[in-house]
Design a protein around this motif. Structure first.
Motif, PDB file in Angstrom:
ATOM      1  N   PRO A   8     -48.929   2.803   6.261  1.00 57.31           N
ATOM      2  CA  PRO A   8     -47.796   1.872   6.277  1.00 57.31           C
ATOM      3  C   PRO A   8     -46.589   2.346   5.463  1.00 57.31           C
ATOM      4  CG  PRO A   8     -49.609   0.970   4.981  1.00 57.31           C
ATOM      5  CD  PRO A   8     -50.111   2.222   5.625  1.00 57.31           C
ATOM      6  N   LEU A   9     -46.772   3.377   4.651  1.00 56.44           N
ATOM      7  CA  LEU A   9     -45.653   3.858   3.843  1.00 56.44           C
ATOM      8  C   LEU A   9     -44.880   5.013   4.478  1.00 56.44           C
ATOM      9  CD1 LEU A   9     -47.016   3.799   0.184  1.00 56.44           C
ATOM     10  CD2 LEU A   9     -45.462   2.214   1.301  1.00 56.44           C
ATOM     11  N   ILE A  10     -45.318   5.534   5.623  1.00 58.65           N
ATOM     12  CA  ILE A  10     -44.641   6.708   6.173  1.00 58.65           C
ATOM     13  C   ILE A  10     -43.191   6.407   6.545  1.00 58.65           C
ATOM     14  CG2 ILE A  10     -45.590   6.409   8.496  1.00 58.65           C
ATOM     15  CD1 ILE A  10     -44.655   9.743   6.773  1.00 58.65           C
ATOM     16  N   GLU A  11     -42.927   5.307   7.221  1.00 61.99           N
ATOM     17  CA  GLU A  11     -41.540   5.004   7.595  1.00 61.99           C
ATOM     18  C   GLU A  11     -40.680   4.661   6.376  1.00 61.99           C
ATOM     19  OE1 GLU A  11     -40.833   2.725  11.118  1.00 61.99           O
ATOM     20  OE2 GLU A  11     -42.432   3.765  12.203  1.00 61.99           O
ATOM     21  N   PRO A  12     -41.164   3.849   5.418  1.00 64.09           N
ATOM     22  CA  PRO A  12     -40.361   3.650   4.204  1.00 64.09           C
ATOM     23  C   PRO A  12     -40.140   4.944   3.425  1.00 64.09           C
ATOM     24  CG  PRO A  12     -42.023   1.935   4.371  1.00 64.09           C
ATOM     25  CD  PRO A  12     -42.314   2.935   5.448  1.00 64.09           C
ATOM     26  N   ALA A  13     -41.125   5.832   3.418  1.00 67.56           N
ATOM     27  CA  ALA A  13     -40.965   7.108   2.710  1.00 67.56           C
ATOM     28  C   ALA A  13     -39.926   7.980   3.412  1.00 67.56           C
ATOM     29  CB  ALA A  13     -42.306   7.835   2.619  1.00 67.56           C
ATOM     30  N   ILE A  14     -39.939   7.999   4.739  1.00 70.13           N
ATOM     31  CA  ILE A  14     -38.919   8.738   5.490  1.00 70.13           C
ATOM     32  C   ILE A  14     -37.542   8.172   5.174  1.00 70.13           C
ATOM     33  CG2 ILE A  14     -38.004   9.126   7.817  1.00 70.13           C
ATOM     34  CD1 ILE A  14     -40.934   9.424   8.757  1.00 70.13           C
ATOM     35  N   GLU A  15     -37.440   6.848   5.169  1.00 78.13           N
ATOM     36  CA  GLU A  15     -36.165   6.194   4.849  1.00 78.13           C
ATOM     37  C   GLU A  15     -35.687   6.591   3.455  1.00 78.13           C
ATOM     38  OE1 GLU A  15     -34.364   1.665   4.444  1.00 78.13           O
ATOM     39  OE2 GLU A  15     -36.283   1.978   5.455  1.00 78.13           O
ATOM     40  N   TRP A  16     -36.575   6.561   2.477  1.00 83.71           N
ATOM     41  CA  TRP A  16     -36.218   6.913   1.104  1.00 83.71           C
ATOM     42  C   TRP A  16     -35.734   8.352   1.004  1.00 83.71           C
ATOM     43  CZ3 TRP A  16     -38.037  10.257  -2.698  1.00 83.71           C
ATOM     44  CH2 TRP A  16     -37.597   9.986  -4.003  1.00 83.71           C
ATOM     45  N   VAL A  17     -36.447   9.263   1.669  1.00 85.28           N
ATOM     46  CA  VAL A  17     -36.091  10.686   1.621  1.00 85.28           C
ATOM     47  C   VAL A  17     -34.733  10.934   2.277  1.00 85.28           C
ATOM     48  CG1 VAL A  17     -36.719  12.943   2.594  1.00 85.28           C
ATOM     49  CG2 VAL A  17     -38.432  11.568   1.410  1.00 85.28           C
ATOM     50  N   VAL A  18     -34.501  10.351   3.443  1.00 85.64           N
ATOM     51  CA  VAL A  18     -33.240  10.585   4.156  1.00 85.64           C
ATOM     52  C   VAL A  18     -32.066   9.964   3.407  1.00 85.64           C
ATOM     53  CG1 VAL A  18     -31.961  10.116   6.291  1.00 85.64           C
ATOM     54  CG2 VAL A  18     -34.348  10.855   6.403  1.00 85.64           C
ATOM     55  N   ILE A  19     -32.219   8.760   2.907  1.00 84.03           N
ATOM     56  CA  ILE A  19     -31.119   8.099   2.188  1.00 84.03           C
ATOM     57  C   ILE A  19     -30.781   8.840   0.900  1.00 84.03           C
ATOM     58  CG2 ILE A  19     -30.508   6.014   0.899  1.00 84.03           C
ATOM     59  CD1 ILE A  19     -31.901   4.425   3.149  1.00 84.03           C
ATOM     60  N   ASN A  20     -31.792   9.262   0.160  1.00 80.08           N
ATOM     61  CA  ASN A  20     -31.555   9.940  -1.115  1.00 80.08           C
ATOM     62  C   ASN A  20     -31.284  11.429  -0.959  1.00 80.08           C
ATOM     63  OD1 ASN A  20     -31.916   7.741  -3.046  1.00 80.08           O
ATOM     64  ND2 ASN A  20     -33.985   7.668  -2.193  1.00 80.08           N
ATOM     65  N   GLN A  21     -31.587  11.977   0.213  1.00 75.88           N
ATOM     66  CA  GLN A  21     -31.413  13.407   0.490  1.00 75.88           C
ATOM     67  C   GLN A  21     -32.106  14.289  -0.545  1.00 75.88           C
ATOM     68  OE1 GLN A  21     -29.801  15.240   3.239  1.00 75.88           O
ATOM     69  NE2 GLN A  21     -30.562  13.267   3.981  1.00 75.88           N
ATOM     70  N   LYS A  22     -33.282  13.854  -0.962  1.00 73.76           N
ATOM     71  CA  LYS A  22     -34.126  14.665  -1.836  1.00 73.76           C
ATOM     72  C   LYS A  22     -35.573  14.314  -1.548  1.00 73.76           C
ATOM     73  CE  LYS A  22     -33.692  11.530  -5.755  1.00 73.76           C
ATOM     74  NZ  LYS A  22     -33.318  11.382  -7.145  1.00 73.76           N
ATOM     75  N   VAL A  23     -36.419  15.289  -1.726  1.00 78.63           N
ATOM     76  CA  VAL A  23     -37.832  15.056  -1.463  1.00 78.63           C
ATOM     77  C   VAL A  23     -38.654  15.769  -2.519  1.00 78.63           C
ATOM     78  CG1 VAL A  23     -37.996  16.997   0.145  1.00 78.63           C
ATOM     79  CG2 VAL A  23     -39.681  15.192   0.239  1.00 78.63           C
ATOM     80  N   SER A  24     -39.577  15.024  -3.068  1.00 77.50           N
ATOM     81  CA  SER A  24     -40.563  15.588  -3.981  1.00 77.50           C
ATOM     82  C   SER A  24     -41.767  14.663  -3.979  1.00 77.50           C
ATOM     83  CB  SER A  24     -40.007  15.740  -5.399  1.00 77.50           C
ATOM     84  OG  SER A  24     -39.818  14.480  -5.991  1.00 77.50           O
ATOM     85  N   ILE A  25     -42.905  15.261  -4.166  1.00 77.12           N
ATOM     86  CA  ILE A  25     -44.125  14.458  -4.204  1.00 77.12           C
ATOM     87  C   ILE A  25     -44.062  13.487  -5.369  1.00 77.12           C
ATOM     88  CG2 ILE A  25     -46.636  14.565  -4.551  1.00 77.12           C
ATOM     89  CD1 ILE A  25     -46.550  17.245  -2.997  1.00 77.12           C
ATOM     90  N   SER A  26     -43.606  13.960  -6.517  1.00 73.40           N
ATOM     91  CA  SER A  26     -43.557  13.080  -7.687  1.00 73.40           C
ATOM     92  C   SER A  26     -42.539  11.954  -7.498  1.00 73.40           C
ATOM     93  CB  SER A  26     -43.248  13.876  -8.953  1.00 73.40           C
ATOM     94  OG  SER A  26     -41.998  14.517  -8.843  1.00 73.40           O
TER      95      SER A  26
END
Length: 98
Positions: A8-26
């Motif tokens: 259930p977190l995949i779409e919110p995680a995609i949204e967070w990554v795209v909006i913030n334009q940064k990705v990290s596991i932490s």
């Protein structure tokens, strides 16, 4: 990794990554308050769909998508493609050697 489409977190995680334009596991861990393994699986799935780059030599990844709708569309297309049964019409099966 392809078994995590129903998270259930995949779409919110995609949204967070795209909006913030940064990705990290932490970063995903902290934002969604989840464990390292689950956050890592989400990032790996994002890499598989082409949303983020593979890890560079320095361990960093780059977000490859600038628009949320495109990112979600990539996810849905990848999920639909993986859910389909493989086309076996042109596959030649050879008998195994004993």
């Amino acid at each position: 990794m392809d078994n995590y489409f129903d998270d259930p977190l995949i779409e919110p995680a995609i949204e967070w990554v795209v909006i913030n334009q940064k990705v990290s596991i932490s970063g995903i861990q902290r934002n969604f308050r989840i464990g390292y393994n689950r956050a890592g699986q989400l990032v790996e799935l994002m890499e598989n769909i082409g949303l983020v780059s593979p890890q560079g030599f320095d361990g960093n990844r780059t977000v490859l998508c600038a628009e949320l709708e495109i990112g979600l569309s990539l996810f849905r297309q990848y999920k639909d493609a993986v859910d389909e049964d493989p086309d076996m019409t042109n596959v030649i099966l050879f008998p195994s050697k004993k």
